[in-house]
Design an enzyme around this catalytic site. Structure first.
Site, mmCIF file in Angstrom:
data_model
loop_
_atom_site.group_PDB
_atom_site.id
_atom_site.type_symbol
_atom_site.label_atom_id
_atom_site.label_comp_id
_atom_site.label_asym_id
_atom_site.label_seq_id
_atom_site.Cartn_x
_atom_site.Cartn_y
_atom_site.Cartn_z
ATOM 1 N N ASP A 169 -12.169 6.808 3.756
ATOM 2 C CA ASP A 169 -10.968 6.580 4.569
ATOM 3 C C ASP A 169 -10.552 5.109 4.553
ATOM 4 O O ASP A 169 -9.475 4.764 5.005
ATOM 5 C CB ASP A 169 -11.225 7.054 6.010
ATOM 6 N N LYS A 195 0.848 -1.210 0.000
ATOM 7 C CA LYS A 195 0.000 0.000 0.000
ATOM 8 C C LYS A 195 0.875 1.249 0.000
ATOM 9 O O LYS A 195 1.661 1.466 0.918
ATOM 10 C CB LYS A 195 -0.909 -0.010 1.237
ATOM 11 N N ARG A 246 -7.664 -0.588 0.996
ATOM 12 C CA ARG A 246 -8.185 -1.809 0.365
ATOM 13 C C ARG A 246 -8.611 -1.543 -1.082
ATOM 14 O O ARG A 246 -8.552 -2.431 -1.926
ATOM 15 C CB ARG A 246 -9.331 -2.370 1.220
ATOM 16 N N LYS A 255 -10.378 12.581 8.197
ATOM 17 C CA LYS A 255 -9.945 12.179 9.532
ATOM 18 C C LYS A 255 -9.997 13.391 10.454
ATOM 19 O O LYS A 255 -9.871 14.529 10.004
ATOM 20 C CB LYS A 255 -8.492 11.679 9.477
ATOM 21 N N GLU A 297 -9.428 3.537 2.151
ATOM 22 C CA GLU A 297 -8.901 3.657 0.783
ATOM 23 C C GLU A 297 -7.835 2.616 0.473
ATOM 24 O O GLU A 297 -7.645 2.278 -0.704
ATOM 25 C CB GLU A 297 -8.341 5.077 0.564
ATOM 26 N N ASP A 349 -2.655 10.087 3.931
ATOM 27 C CA ASP A 349 -4.058 9.685 4.074
ATOM 28 C C ASP A 349 -4.791 10.687 4.956
ATOM 29 O O ASP A 349 -4.714 10.632 6.180
ATOM 30 C CB ASP A 349 -4.127 8.274 4.694
ATOM 31 N N ASP A 387 1.574 6.253 5.571
ATOM 32 C CA ASP A 387 0.571 5.311 5.078
ATOM 33 C C ASP A 387 1.041 4.619 3.792
ATOM 34 O O ASP A 387 0.296 3.871 3.169
ATOM 35 C CB ASP A 387 -0.762 6.047 4.869
HETATM 36 N N1 BES Z 1 -4.335 4.410 6.978
HETATM 37 C C1 BES Z 1 -5.460 4.091 7.780
HETATM 38 C C2 BES Z 1 -5.139 3.073 8.866
HETATM 39 C C3 BES Z 1 -4.159 3.524 9.929
HETATM 40 C C4 BES Z 1 -4.648 3.990 11.128
HETATM 41 C C5 BES Z 1 -2.821 3.421 9.743
HETATM 42 C C6 BES Z 1 -3.762 4.366 12.120
HETATM 43 C C7 BES Z 1 -1.933 3.805 10.733
HETATM 44 C C8 BES Z 1 -2.404 4.272 11.916
HETATM 45 C C9 BES Z 1 -6.577 3.497 6.905
HETATM 46 O O1 BES Z 1 -6.638 3.962 5.605
HETATM 47 C C10 BES Z 1 -7.872 3.851 7.571
HETATM 48 O O2 BES Z 1 -8.159 5.009 7.632
HETATM 49 N N2 BES Z 1 -8.588 2.848 8.035
HETATM 50 C C11 BES Z 1 -9.820 3.039 8.692
HETATM 51 C C12 BES Z 1 -10.808 2.061 8.116
HETATM 52 C C13 BES Z 1 -12.233 2.347 8.459
HETATM 53 C C14 BES Z 1 -12.704 3.638 7.824
HETATM 54 C C15 BES Z 1 -13.089 1.190 8.008
HETATM 55 C C16 BES Z 1 -9.629 2.780 10.176
HETATM 56 O O3 BES Z 1 -8.790 1.946 10.550
HETATM 57 O O4 BES Z 1 -10.270 3.461 10.972
HETATM 58 ZN ZN ZN Z 2 -4.779 4.582 4.797
HETATM 59 ZN ZN ZN Z 3 -7.719 5.770 5.414
#
Ligand code: BES
Ligand code: ZN
Ligand code: ZN
Length: 460
Positions: A309, A227, A313, A239, A311, A232, A250
């Site tokens: 968010d 990824k 996947r 966020k 994104e 992000d 990210d």
């Molecule tokens: N990049 C984030 C995940 C992340 C969170 C990485 C904290 C490092 C530290 C990912 O893209 C994300 O935002 N995931 C969301 C998914 C949700 C919206 C289903 C999450 O983990 O909250």
């Molecule tokens: Zn992310």
């Molecule tokens: Zn995200």
């Protein structure tokens, strides 16, 4: 006094009649002290108890010493290979040397690009003995991890979807690896619609980078998918939080894959590996991908966006489809995918999903090389929570728990049938909150060793 240090173990006969040192040996818990002995600077390492003798311990000891001596601007530290091997007997001799060198180099690692008044300085390690090959091996491993760390630490105005591919081209230019960069128009032709959708509101055009290394064509084809979100923000599902700075990391999965390729290429590994790296920036503006939009993928699957968010996947799906088109036998994807994995496993261990037997192999590999990982379940009963009213699936689950599992289940739908697949969620381990052992504060460089050693392992 010369600006050099001798590194010895506390059981060395030279120090057994010094009362203070004796007390240190008897009372302190692990670690080392620096002291003057016969007019020379000495680093005295407390003996490591037999049950604590692991390569990780060796790397951590070396990392701590390297950081301290480098901070004191000591020119060099000398240790005898025999002493090191004796003090840590029951580990493999050569591997001890490699681990010590690796820990040393990584412990002294600093990211100083934007510090105007600090000059890089690293105490040189000298190991006395006929162990050059092992020293070299340790250095190659450390350089690969440092490369991952550099990429992760870099700031997002400098490392973005337009510059990141160039950095990769440059990093592999004089090697046996072939780097191919696909940019926006080509991605449209290739129907990389996840990548195109997520990056739509960024001022940078998206990219997809492939690094092919054919060390041995007779070996199974392994695809490593990383990824690469250079920042992000969450997109329209923006966020919130006091400081989103860490979201520049990210692209930690991409960094892991790139570091692994470095390790494999530089050690001339007999493997057949292709890195697949989708690179985007997840930004909001009037062109943004909107919740409710449907993305149609090249393999025919449609995904409705429930949350922009989620994104990672969306872009990994393109990578997995591509791995299928390239007929990969094994696919490992790695990503800073979910905050939930950090809640489940904490900051020192990543999660692995997918093929159960392979997951256990990967866990054992991580135990040896320091990239710790634990097998997690892909629970079939949760798969239906990815349903969408309009499309084949949503990019978010209706469950409010098990976020890392449902992310894994999403990815599973894109895995080509013929391939064996693993998914590594490294969101919890991408950064370290303090300098300790061979880890500096911030980027860990997680995954480079894990993926490279995995590739070597399945190619035996
Ligand atoms: N990049 C984030 C995940 C992340 C969170 C990485 C904290 C490092 C530290 C990912 O893209 C994300 O935002 N995931 C969301 C998914 C949700 C919206 C289903 C999450 O983990 O909250
Ligand atoms: Zn992310
Ligand atoms: Zn995200």
């Amino acid at each position: 006094m010369t600006n050099k240090a001798n590194i010895i173990f506390a059981n060395d006969s030279k120090i057994t009649n010094d009362e203070q040192l004796k007390a240190f040996i008897e009372n302190s818990e692990g670690g080392f002290i620096t002291t003057l002995l016969d007019g020379a600077m000495n680093v005295i390492i407390k003996p490591v108890k037999e049950e604590k003798r692991t390569y990780e311990e060796v790397r951590n000891i070396a990392g701590n010493i390297a950081r301290e001596l480098s901070a004191r601007k000591v020119d060099s530290g000398t240790i005898e290979a025999d002493a090191l091997e004796n003090a840590l007997s029951n580990l493999d001799k050569g591997e001890i040397i490699s681990a010590f060198v690796e820990g040393w180099e990584l412990g002294a690692y600093q990211f100083l690009t934007y510090k105007s008044n600090i000059e890089a300085f690293q105490t040189e390690l000298e190991i006395a003995g006929e162990v050059d090959a092992f020293i070299q091996r340790g250095k190659v491993r450390a350089q690969a991890v440092s490369f991952s760390r550099d990429l992760m630490n870099e700031v997002p105005n400098v490392l973005n979807p337009e510059t990141f591919p160039d950095v990769l081209v440059d990093a592999f230019k004089d090697t046996n690896a072939k780097v191919t960069v696909y940019r926006k128009e080509k991605l449209e032709e290739m129907e990389m619609n996840g990548v195109l959708s997520v990056c739509r509101a960024s001022k940078y055009e998206p990219a997809f980078v492939e690094i092919a290394y054919l060390g041995d064509e007779s070996k199974p084809h392994i695809a490593l998918v990383g990824k690469g979100v250079t920042f992000d923000t969450g997109g329209i599902s923006l966020k919130s939080g006091r400081d989103l700075s860490d979201m520049r990391m990210d692209m930690g999965g991409a960094a892991a894959v790139a570091g692994a390729m470095k390790l494999l290429v530089e050690s001339k590994a007999k493997v057949n590996v292709t890195a697949l790296i989708p690179i985007v920036e997840n930004m909001p503006d009037q062109q943004s991908l909107l919740p409710s939009e449907v993305i149609r993928y090249k393999n025919g699957l449609t995904v409705q966006v429930g949350n922009t968010d989620a994104e990672g996947r969306l872009i990994l799906a393109d990578g997995l489809i591509r791995a299928g088109d390239l007929n990969a036998d094994y696919i490992v994807d790695i990503a800073t995918l979910t905050g939930a994995i950090g809640n489940a496993l904490g900051p020192k261990i990543a999660g692995v999903f997918g093929d159960e037997a392979l997951s256990i192999d990967l866990k054992i590999i991580g135990e040896e090389n320091g990239d710790y990982i634990w097998p997690m379940p892909l629970i079939d009963a949760y798969d239906s929570t990815l349903a969408s009213d309009y499309a084949d699936m949503s990019n978010i689950s209706t469950l409010s728990s098990a976020g890392s599992i449902t992310a894994g289940l999403f990815l599973r739908r894109f895995v080509p049938k013929e391939a064996k697949w693993l998914h590594v969620d490294m969101a919890g381990v991408m950064a370290s909150s303090q300098a300790r052992g061979y880890y500096p504060k911030t980027a860990t460089g997680f995954g480079a060793r894990l993926l490279a050693d995995f590739a070597i392992n399945v190619s035996k």
